[in-house]
Scaffold this motif. Structure first.
Motif, PDB file in Angstrom:
ATOM      1  N   LEU A   1       0.834  -1.203   0.000  1.00 30.35           N
ATOM      2  CA  LEU A   1       0.000   0.000   0.000  1.00 30.35           C
ATOM      3  C   LEU A   1       0.869   1.255   0.000  1.00 30.35           C
ATOM      4  O   LEU A   1       0.461   2.308   0.482  1.00 30.35           O
ATOM      5  CB  LEU A   1      -0.933  -0.009   1.214  1.00 30.35           C
ATOM      6  CG  LEU A   1      -1.985  -1.125   1.230  1.00 30.35           C
ATOM      7  CD1 LEU A   1      -2.667  -1.201   2.588  1.00 30.35           C
ATOM      8  CD2 LEU A   1      -3.026  -0.902   0.128  1.00 30.35           C
ATOM      9  N   ASP A   2       2.075   1.146  -0.555  1.00 32.10           N
ATOM     10  CA  ASP A   2       3.038   2.249  -0.554  1.00 32.10           C
ATOM     11  C   ASP A   2       3.092   2.886  -1.944  1.00 32.10           C
ATOM     12  O   ASP A   2       3.852   2.458  -2.815  1.00 32.10           O
ATOM     13  CB  ASP A   2       4.419   1.737  -0.147  1.00 32.10           C
ATOM     14  CG  ASP A   2       5.399   2.862   0.156  1.00 32.10           C
ATOM     15  OD1 ASP A   2       5.163   3.992  -0.306  1.00 32.10           O
ATOM     16  OD2 ASP A   2       6.396   2.602   0.856  1.00 32.10           O
ATOM     17  N   ALA A   3       2.272   3.920  -2.156  1.00 32.80           N
ATOM     18  CA  ALA A   3       2.195   4.548  -3.475  1.00 32.80           C
ATOM     19  C   ALA A   3       3.475   5.304  -3.819  1.00 32.80           C
ATOM     20  O   ALA A   3       3.868   5.373  -4.989  1.00 32.80           O
ATOM     21  CB  ALA A   3       0.995   5.489  -3.539  1.00 32.80           C
ATOM     22  N   ALA A   4       4.142   5.896  -2.814  1.00 32.50           N
ATOM     23  CA  ALA A   4       5.386   6.625  -3.083  1.00 32.50           C
ATOM     24  C   ALA A   4       6.475   5.670  -3.564  1.00 32.50           C
ATOM     25  O   ALA A   4       7.210   5.966  -4.511  1.00 32.50           O
ATOM     26  CB  ALA A   4       5.843   7.373  -1.835  1.00 32.50           C
ATOM     27  N   ALA A   5       6.582   4.509  -2.921  1.00 30.68           N
ATOM     28  CA  ALA A   5       7.552   3.508  -3.361  1.00 30.68           C
ATOM     29  C   ALA A   5       7.197   2.997  -4.751  1.00 30.68           C
ATOM     30  O   ALA A   5       8.078   2.721  -5.573  1.00 30.68           O
ATOM     31  CB  ALA A   5       7.610   2.355  -2.364  1.00 30.68           C
ATOM     32  N   ALA A   6       5.900   2.898  -5.027  1.00 26.06           N
ATOM     33  CA  ALA A   6       5.465   2.445  -6.347  1.00 26.06           C
ATOM     34  C   ALA A   6       5.854   3.446  -7.426  1.00 26.06           C
ATOM     35  O   ALA A   6       6.313   3.061  -8.511  1.00 26.06           O
ATOM     36  CB  ALA A   6       3.956   2.226  -6.349  1.00 26.06           C
ATOM     37  N   LEU A   7       5.692   4.737  -7.145  1.00 30.09           N
ATOM     38  CA  LEU A   7       6.056   5.757  -8.124  1.00 30.09           C
ATOM     39  C   LEU A   7       7.540   5.684  -8.443  1.00 30.09           C
ATOM     40  O   LEU A   7       7.949   5.759  -9.612  1.00 30.09           O
ATOM     41  CB  LEU A   7       5.686   7.145  -7.594  1.00 30.09           C
ATOM     42  CG  LEU A   7       6.026   8.345  -8.481  1.00 30.09           C
ATOM     43  CD1 LEU A   7       5.442   8.190  -9.874  1.00 30.09           C
ATOM     44  CD2 LEU A   7       5.533   9.635  -7.838  1.00 30.09           C
ATOM     45  N   ALA A   8       8.366   5.513  -7.411  1.00 36.62           N
ATOM     46  CA  ALA A   8       9.809   5.392  -7.633  1.00 36.62           C
ATOM     47  C   ALA A   8      10.144   4.094  -8.356  1.00 36.62           C
ATOM     48  O   ALA A   8      11.006   4.066  -9.243  1.00 36.62           O
ATOM     49  CB  ALA A   8      10.545   5.471  -6.298  1.00 36.62           C
ATOM     50  N   GLY A   9       9.456   3.006  -7.987  1.00 38.52           N
ATOM     51  CA  GLY A   9       9.760   1.707  -8.577  1.00 38.52           C
ATOM     52  C   GLY A   9       9.287   1.573 -10.012  1.00 38.52           C
ATOM     53  O   GLY A   9       9.981   0.998 -10.857  1.00 38.52           O
ATOM     54  N   ILE A  10       8.109   2.107 -10.296  1.00 41.58           N
ATOM     55  CA  ILE A  10       7.570   2.021 -11.655  1.00 41.58           C
ATOM     56  C   ILE A  10       8.294   2.996 -12.579  1.00 41.58           C
ATOM     57  O   ILE A  10       8.689   2.647 -13.691  1.00 41.58           O
ATOM     58  CB  ILE A  10       6.054   2.315 -11.651  1.00 41.58           C
ATOM     59  CG1 ILE A  10       5.307   1.250 -10.852  1.00 41.58           C
ATOM     60  CG2 ILE A  10       5.519   2.374 -13.081  1.00 41.58           C
ATOM     61  CD1 ILE A  10       3.860   1.609 -10.560  1.00 41.58           C
TER      62      ILE A  10
END
Length: 393
Positions: A246-255
């Motif tokens: 549920l970590d959208a910030a990590a997702a933005l960096a990862g994607i």
């Protein structure tokens, strides 16, 4: 499509702010465009080939500054021209049928003389007048006017400064296809703490060709929603829960921006039977995000060090950057989106497709951006963690 340096800078800045815990329990939003332009104005005041100029150049362009004065001047001139052209192209998208997009710049001085070549150049390239002030009040009045009242403080009232470089970005756009208030309903939203809160969820079925959607298996599902009379689009991205929890910030960096903006976008007209989208209403208000602290984490340190900083093209006085902040407001509802940001630089002395298209329901942390579809420039970027906890002063 290649991702512009301004957008890459924005993602790097966002990630640095997220790492130091900036934002609110509800989310974190920034304007990459506002910070980018403000820092270009500061770059133009840095001494030639100084560590101040080199570090600002690298954080903005992701490249090394050329080692010779002639080559460095040529590179900076090109960057200035690109930024000036981008400002004009974006401002031209304001239309009589609803979209407002304004970008304003200004340089403020307090008992400091700005060198004429700098003031002339900034006025010509970025419409940034130099104004002498004795307090923060005129700067804050300017911010209120530039953001239509959304942001009231660019510089704290008791601030001591020799100069301040400011940029303001304001956007207001009506959805090309508006959500009906009668279709807004209460729905649970799962926060990063895995708790459910009730939010006002807008819902609509889209079949129009200029509404786009994309899916990359194991990474994200996303939708692009257009605004009337503009090439600006809202890009809402729902990260894969298995991959990013549920970590959208990590997702933005990862994607990454490239995978999002260059995703296999398809028109809603290709969805079966319609593209059903559920998006929560939200308002986020953030004052004085610590951009300076994030820049230091991105290896911009010389400009903040009074013993090393070199702003010799700005003034004959020995100056250094004391702080960089950004205030942001983003409002999303059934009618459209209103967003504003003010960046202040304070200076002191010494793909996967299914046969039946499943709905895209943003009922957990997600990414939300305002993007110029023509240039891939990112005006605003952020993550929504909890729509009920997004306003703070």
């Amino acid at each position: 499509m290649s991702i512009p340096a301004s957008a890459v800078f924005g993602l790097n800045l966002f990630s640095a702010l997220a790492k130091i815990g900036a934002g609110t329990a509800g989310g974190l939003f920034i304007s990459p465009l506002s910070a980018y332009i403000a820092l270009i104005l500061a770059l133009n005041g840095a001494g030639p080939l100084s560590s101040t100029q080199r570090e600002l150049w690298t954080v903005l362009t992701q490249k090394q500054l050329p080692n010779t004065l002639a080559a460095a001047n040529t590179a900076e001139t090109a960057l200035n021209s690109e930024a000036s052209a981008l400002m004009k192209a974006l401002a031209a998208q304001s239309s009589s049928n609803g979209t407002q997009l304004t970008i304003a710049n200004a340089v403020w001085t307090n008992k400091t003389d700005v060198l004429k070549p700098y003031s002339d150049s900034m006025l010509k390239l970025f419409q940034a007048p130099v104004t002498a002030v004795s307090s923060a009040a005129p700067i804050n009045d300017w911010a209120v006017k530039a953001t239509r009242g959304l942001i009231k403080t660019a510089v704290p009232a008791n601030s001591k400064f020799k100069a301040v470089v400011t940029n303001a970005v304001y956007f207001k756009g009506a959805w090309q296809y508006q959500f009906s208030p009668s279709s807004t309903y209460k729905r649970p939203f799962t926060t990063p703490a895995n708790k459910q809160v009730q939010v006002d969820m807008m819902g609509k079925g889209f079949y129009q060709a200029d509404v786009k959607w994309a899916e990359v298996a194991g990474q994200f599902r996303a939708v692009k929603l257009p605004y009337k009379g503009s090439k600006i689009v809202a890009v809402a991205v729902l990260p894969d829960q298995k991959a990013y929890k549920l970590d959208a910030a990590a997702a933005l960096a990862g994607i990454g921006l490239s995978r999002i903006l260059n995703a296999p976008w398809q028109p809603a007209s290709a969805a079966e039977p319609k593209l059903q989208v559920s998006l929560p209403k939200f308002k986020i208000s953030q004052e004085m995000l610590p951009v300076g602290q994030a820049l230091k984490a991105l290896n911009v340190t010389a400009a903040f060090n009074p013993d090393v900083a070199n702003l010799d093209r700005l003034s004959k006085d020995d100056l250094f950057i004391t702080d960089v902040t950004q205030s942001v407001v983003v409002i999303v509802d059934e009618v459209g989106t209103e967003a504003a940001a003010v960046t202040s630089i304070m200076v002191g002395a010494t793909a996967f497709i299914q046969e039946t298209t499943p709905p895209i329901v943003f009922d957990r942390p997600f990414i939300f951006m305002l993007v110029d579809d023509a240039s891939s420039s990112v005006l605003f970027m952020g993550v929504v963690k909890d729509p009920t906890q997004m306003s703070v002063k």
